[in-house]
Design an enzyme around this catalytic site. Structure first.
Site, PDB file in Angstrom:
ATOM      1  N   GLU B 174       0.709  -1.234   0.086  1.00 49.08           N
ATOM      2  CA  GLU B 174      -0.054   0.041  -0.165  1.00 49.08           C
ATOM      3  C   GLU B 174       0.851   1.174  -0.058  1.00 49.08           C
ATOM      4  OE1 GLU B 174      -3.020  -0.375   2.871  1.00 49.08           O
ATOM      5  OE2 GLU B 174      -4.065  -2.064   1.909  1.00 49.08           O
ATOM      6  N   SER B 197      -0.729   0.749   8.695  1.00 48.69           N
ATOM      7  CA  SER B 197      -0.828   0.432   9.815  1.00 48.69           C
ATOM      8  C   SER B 197       0.069  -0.867   9.999  1.00 48.69           C
ATOM      9  CB  SER B 197      -2.278  -0.121  10.134  1.00 48.69           C
ATOM     10  OG  SER B 197      -2.770  -1.017   9.794  1.00 48.69           O
ATOM     11  N   HIS B 412     -18.951  -9.062   3.590  1.00 51.86           N
ATOM     12  CA  HIS B 412     -17.680  -8.613   3.944  1.00 51.86           C
ATOM     13  C   HIS B 412     -17.009  -9.417   5.058  1.00 51.86           C
ATOM     14  CE1 HIS B 412     -14.855  -5.402   5.784  1.00 51.86           C
ATOM     15  NE2 HIS B 412     -14.111  -6.238   4.734  1.00 51.86           N
ATOM     16  N   HIS B 413     -15.860  -9.923   4.620  1.00 49.11           N
ATOM     17  CA  HIS B 413     -15.109 -10.683   5.574  1.00 49.11           C
ATOM     18  C   HIS B 413     -13.587 -10.283   6.218  1.00 49.11           C
ATOM     19  CE1 HIS B 413     -17.007 -14.933   4.388  1.00 49.11           C
ATOM     20  NE2 HIS B 413     -17.875 -14.185   5.251  1.00 49.11           N
ATOM     21  N   GLU B 414     -13.968  -9.440   6.884  1.00 42.95           N
ATOM     22  CA  GLU B 414     -12.577  -8.741   7.372  1.00 42.95           C
ATOM     23  C   GLU B 414     -12.070  -9.740   8.407  1.00 42.95           C
ATOM     24  OE1 GLU B 414     -10.498  -6.090   6.750  1.00 42.95           O
ATOM     25  OE2 GLU B 414      -9.112  -7.010   8.253  1.00 42.95           O
ATOM     26  N   HIS B 482      -8.796  -8.316  -0.016  1.00 40.66           N
ATOM     27  CA  HIS B 482      -8.029  -6.823   0.512  1.00 40.66           C
ATOM     28  C   HIS B 482      -6.769  -7.043   1.379  1.00 40.66           C
ATOM     29  CE1 HIS B 482     -10.503  -3.525  -1.171  1.00 40.66           C
ATOM     30  NE2 HIS B 482     -10.675  -4.401  -1.848  1.00 40.66           N
ATOM     31  N   GLU B 483      -5.663  -6.384   1.234  1.00 37.75           N
ATOM     32  CA  GLU B 483      -4.461  -6.572   1.793  1.00 37.75           C
ATOM     33  C   GLU B 483      -4.029  -8.137   1.967  1.00 37.75           C
ATOM     34  OE1 GLU B 483      -7.235  -5.757   3.703  1.00 37.75           O
ATOM     35  OE2 GLU B 483      -7.224  -3.828   3.364  1.00 37.75           O
ATOM     36  N   GLU B 501      -7.022  -6.041  -3.646  1.00 40.10           N
ATOM     37  CA  GLU B 501      -6.516  -4.805  -3.391  1.00 40.10           C
ATOM     38  C   GLU B 501      -4.943  -4.897  -3.666  1.00 40.10           C
ATOM     39  OE1 GLU B 501      -7.576  -1.198  -0.158  1.00 40.10           O
ATOM     40  OE2 GLU B 501      -6.586  -3.296   0.547  1.00 40.10           O
ATOM     41  N   GLU B 507      -9.028   4.716  -0.937  1.00 37.93           N
ATOM     42  CA  GLU B 507      -9.246   4.987   0.630  1.00 37.93           C
ATOM     43  C   GLU B 507      -8.108   5.829   1.089  1.00 37.93           C
ATOM     44  OE1 GLU B 507      -9.341   0.882   1.546  1.00 37.93           O
ATOM     45  OE2 GLU B 507      -7.580   0.683   2.601  1.00 37.93           O
TER      46      GLU B 507
END
Lengths: 704, 704
Positions: B174, B197, B412-414, B482-483, B501, B507
């Site tokens: 990122e 982060s 969404h599965h964070e 993502h990530e 992503e 973002e």
């Protein structure tokens, strides 16, 4: 205890100072003027320095600065204040290579400010190098903590010097050294060697400090740090195109938040040693001088120590650390154990008796306490309590016996890398030692660190090692740390810190490709610059084939005579005679040198040295007229002519020369030695013939 | 489903082969002969390769090999076997930039053997680059596993090319891109930016792949990998002196034991893309061709998707992920939350209605499930169960409603980086989705990885990401990760892997220094080479000052027209219209382009491009005569003349041009746009004026 003679002159002068539109330049010469530091603040407010040696640049312009999480401390600075000081003091170490050390430097302080805050850079310019450090002063009125992400101190070399280096391992200093031009530093060569169980080299272009270098004109340089307190160890990133090293701080579990420090924090000193020749590097006391004076009021209990112990027999596979019988030096490497516990009451008594008989004042006992069945490679927090002996080990009786015989036990505190496990028990463990009247530990950090996520050289562990030193000092305990961060002269401040490993010690010869014959000719110029090494020399049974499966591929890469010489060439106030009593019994004539040699010194002379080739060192025993001389070589045979002009004029000495036999050779004939005695004086010249991988040891005792 | 036309010719020929005393040399040309690979085994048995492009070296001699824990696979080799093959196939992707892809290469295999074992190197030589991989065959009769410590593949550049690079972060892609000569690659520039982060950059001389480069003669190169399966991600170490990149494998918790693989394992492909110009890099399908064909038998449920969702409003701080009301995009950055949960039943219905009204076929809902109070930065294993909705979210009712309205919910599965936490619940979570008839997830890996000690790009996590893809395929679930690790063309094999992503998405503009205007002109040449990007363009409310404390320092670094153009220039079968419905309501005329633009294509033409400067791309919608064109620029205003010769001859199209107003500017006036319609045909030339940080989007629909 310390007689100090010091002069402080505050010079708010304009010597060498001239400011102009493009920035600010200030120079500061060393006391003799040999070394001149040039500090510059550019028009962009970027601080940098340059060092001249004998009128020529030896460090090219090199940037200074740090990155905080809150912003950059490397540009946009304006000058707030600058001042110069001179300092001259002589101080007497509790123990050391010399009886008195002169601390003579000129200091330059520059206070800078940018939007991130203030930083004060202090330079100390000595005749044998410089040190600098950063004071992180924060913004006006700021309190609390600062998060340091990286340091950007550069060390720009003026050529592609020959370097002696280890890779940038975050967990280990137990590598051999590679000799290469700076531009060829590449840690990938270390992929071949997997005998270091805990290692991590994420950047092949990084190397550790101390790193030693030699220019084409023979100037010798070393880069290291001094007084590593509350900060990560510094490594060096190498740019092979520009031959510039840049500081890299070893991370911890907080990763890129590498150090959390209070506002006002002073970083460790960054050190460049500079000498016109190799011996000058070894003679430098600059790193000690940059450390704080002794913080221990009563040092009467701190005693340089020569010891034997229950240790090498485990590496040979003769006995085991654990009671259960699997933990030999071999089982760590995968072979099966022998089921014979080493640290029994009877075996310990044997070593105590041997120590007493031959005048040693310490006996190391490894494997005395419960936990060894559970330690190796398990990354487990709770392994040892450092208090509970195995049932076959009479803890109190042996402590008492060792004291009675004048060879007190050195208590082994292996943590298996669990620093938190150690800290849970350390107070009670030290109390136990106090109750037994024992005053020395050998600590160990084999394995991956706990707290998990930490590395051996990150800030958390640096603070752990230092906490242990302070706690030990409070309990009158001397410390010999194995597998810690490499030392940075802290033994000046805590002289109970006798020695540390943090190197590829003799033990590697027992179960790996081992240490090449050149290894010990490099060590004093690299790892040794930071502090004493517990290298554990003195192995007489060099090929130990009776302990190993046939054909035995292992051996110590040495001659027997070289093992003797190491007691002089590798400085330490703590020296082991590593081999087994029964092996010494076979060579009592040679063993006499180990019995005689001192471990504390009034004076030291590096008579000849070439890094990676040979070292000849003479030392005068503390409070005694006796001198001892050691000469070692690498894999090449050499003849060394040694002038004995260091001896007091007009006095006759008996030189006992322990040397390689004419047919000695580290590989083919390592135990061939001979001993001869000659009378000498300060005009004598000895010719010492060193075999390939060999050496010579000489004791020089006044006649009568 | 796939019509294949392929020819396989086995050529055990001697084309270009000649062995001599000093070693062995074999050349293999690409089908047209533009690219020629030279393989060499030196007299020391060291394998290396060289690549010529149009008769000149473009990759200088570069060594090959690996280090196993059991020994070196990089020297002492003898040649066992070599063979050549030619292959020509056309295949039809389930979705993509073009309807049919030609896979045409000449292959060279060389089997080598040394004391560590056998290795078979396979080279595939295409007209737009090469791929090579290692088969780790072990010793004769060997079974079980091999421990890979490092790979030594080199990529020696022929000059100090301009490079577009990201630092060698083990946890994140990122970062913004830096443009510099190869010799100046230095990750320290990234110390300034701490808004990511979870990041870790242990080696400042390492960079990630894909990396793009341009030579002084305008040849464009990129290095990446294809088919990353059961292996760590490859990064590149840079030697600034020699301009040589060397592979570096990202470690996991086993540190220097970087990969454990079975005997017989084939590594991922190492890829060098070569093009005479920038557009050629974007047109390459080489990475897809090196991946395995589709492994999913029934692909009818896989649907390119254009979606809206409850997401950007959390980044703006309007609502929160968590029910408790603290988890906004701001609280992650330290400011306080607003206490307004975003994923309520009513708000979700609003988005579903908006999606249905405007023809979107997906609605992302973030923050629907319990756990968010506990997720950020806590490095905690058990956070989410991916099944339990917050009490204000009608899970079943909303799923049913979204299906009825043709805009099914994207679940969404964070994981908050807890891969083990995800795997504990994934089967039940996928079963739940099946029961709700929902077929798309957006997964997330924000935070430090659990199992602790692992990094995002190490072997354990690579296997995790791929396990999730396979499990999802079995349950007919599309994945937008993502990530994760950056993609390597695996969407050919698993076309349910719609996008990921693994980049610095839109973002970042909401709460950090953001993405500079050049960012999207670099992305397709770097990160985009590996696979589709879920970049989430389409923000119309560019300065969002009503949501931020005044003065608002944040904005999207774009004009509104550029946001439209990104739907064409940034390829993905999954495209979000990221902004809030109420913001689109204010610009429904511009919103029309987002409604019209396709997400799946029959054809793609890169009309003009310069990395970091501008991109002009036209694409023909799948199964439709409609074309869409996007043009974007960096921070400089430009005029782009665009020939429409890609349109079918003799047919009139209505071009609707969405462009920057004359006074538009990304910073000063980002929402100034105008829309005009002109009739065009294949002989027309459009002149598009792009504002600073601007762009233009054009829909080209047949007249009548």
């Amino acid at each position: 205890m310390k007689l100090r003679n010091f002069v402080v002159l505050m010079l708010f002068s304009s010597i060498g100072e001239f400011a102009f539109a493009q920035g600010f330049v200030q120079t500061q010469a060393s006391p003799s003027g040999k070394i001149v530091l040039h500090f510059q603040l550019s028009a962009q407010g970027i601080p940098s320095y340059r060092i001249d040696f004998l009128g020529k640049p030896i460090i090219a312009p090199s940037k200074l600065g740090l990155f905080l999480e809150s912003g950059q401390l490397n540009q946009g600075f304006k000058l707030i204040q600058n001042s110069s000081t001179t300092f001259d003091e002589s101080w007497q170490p509790v123990w050391g290579e010399v009886a008195s050390i002169r601390n003579h430097y000129n200091e330059l302080k520059v206070k800078l400010e940018n939007t991130t805050g203030q930083v004060e850079i202090t330079f100390r310019v000595f005749d044998d190098g410089i040190g600098f450090r950063y004071g992180l002063l924060g913004k006006a009125g700021q309190t609390g903590e600062l998060s340091v992400m990286e340091e950007q101190s550069e060390f720009a070399m003026t050529g592609d010097h020959t370097a002696w280096w280890q890779p940038g391992d975050w967990d280990s200093n137990e590598h051999t050294y590679t000799t290469s031009p700076i531009s060829k530093i590449d840690g990938r060569v270390y992929l071949k060697e997997t005998s270091i169980s805990t290692q991590f080299i994420p950047d092949y272009r990084a190397c550790q400090t101390p790193i030693a270098m030699r220019t084409t004109t023979g100037v010798h340089l070393a880069i290291h740090e001094a007084a590593l307190v509350n900060f990560p160890a510094m490594q060096l990133n190498v740019n092979p195109a520009t031959r510039t090293f840049t500081a890299f701080l070893v991370p911890g579990a907080a990763l890129w938040r590498k150090a959390i420090v209070p506002v006002g924090f002073q970083t460790p000193w960054r050190v460049v040693l500079i000498s016109p020749d190799a011996p000058g590097l070894l003679a430098s006391k600059l790193i000690l001088n940059l450390n704080e004076p002794c913080k221990i009021a009563d040092v009467s209990w701190i005693k340089p120590t020569k010891y034997v112990g229950i240790w090498w027999e485990m590496h040979l596979g003769k006995s085991t650390w654990d009671y259960g019988g699997t933990q030999t030096g071999q089982s760590a490497q995968g072979s099966t154990g022998h089921g014979r516990h080493g640290a029994t009451t009877a075996n310990t008594q044997k070593y105590i008796d041997f120590a007493a008989e031959h005048g040693f004042n310490g006996v190391l006992v490894e494997g005395w306490n419960t936990g060894w069945e559970d330690w190796f490679g398990k990354w487990k927090e709770d392994v040892f309590d450092f208090q509970t002996p195995y049932p076959d080990y009479d803890l109190k009786g042996l402590a008492k016996y060792s004291l009675e015989r004048g060879a007190p036990i050195i208590v082994h505190h292996e943590t298996s890398g669990s620093a938190t496990g150690y800290e849970k028990h350390i107070d009670k463990a030290f109390d136990l030692m106090q109750s037994l009247d024992l005053h020395a530990i050998k600590s160990g950090y084999v394995g991956r660190i706990i707290p998990k996520g930490e590395w051996h050289d990150g800030q958390w562990m640096i603070n752990h090692y230092n906490r242990v030193l302070e706690k030990a000092a409070a309990k009158k305990i001397m410390v010999d740390a194995h597998e810690p961060v490499r030392p940075t002269g802290l033994h000046r401040t805590y002289p109970n810190f006798l020695a540390s490993e943090a190197t590829r010690g003799n033990e590697f010869n027992a179960w790996s490709v081992g240490n090449p014959p050149e290894h010990e000719t490099i060590l004093p110029f690299t790892r040794g610059l930071g502090g004493p090494i517990d290298y554990t020399p003195g192995v007489f049974n060099i090929k130990f084939s009776e302990y190993k499966p046939s054909p035995n591929e292992y051996q110590v890469h040495t001659t027997l005579a070289k093992q003797l010489a190491l007691y002089v060439t590798l400085y330490s106030p703590l020296q082991m005679a590593a081999d087994l009593p029964e092996h010494y019994q076979k060579h009592l004539d040679a063993f006499q040198f180990i019995k005689d040699v001192a471990v504390d010194w009034d004076d030291t002379r590096i008579l000849a040295a070439a890094i990676g080739d040979f070292i000849v060192t003479a030392r005068k025993a503390k409070g005694s007229p006796n001198w001892f001389l050691g000469a070692i070589t690498d894999e090449l045979a050499r003849a060394q002519s040694v002038k004995l002009s260091f001896l007091p004029a007009g006095k006759t000495f008996v030189a006992t020369i322990y040397e390689d036999a004419p047919d000695a050779h580290w590989k083919n004939n390592p135990t061939a030695y001979r001993i001869r005695k000659v009378e000498v004086n300060s005009t004598s010249v000895l010719t010492l013939k060193l075999a390939a991988g060999g050496g010579a040891a000489v004791s020089l005792l006044p006649k009568e």
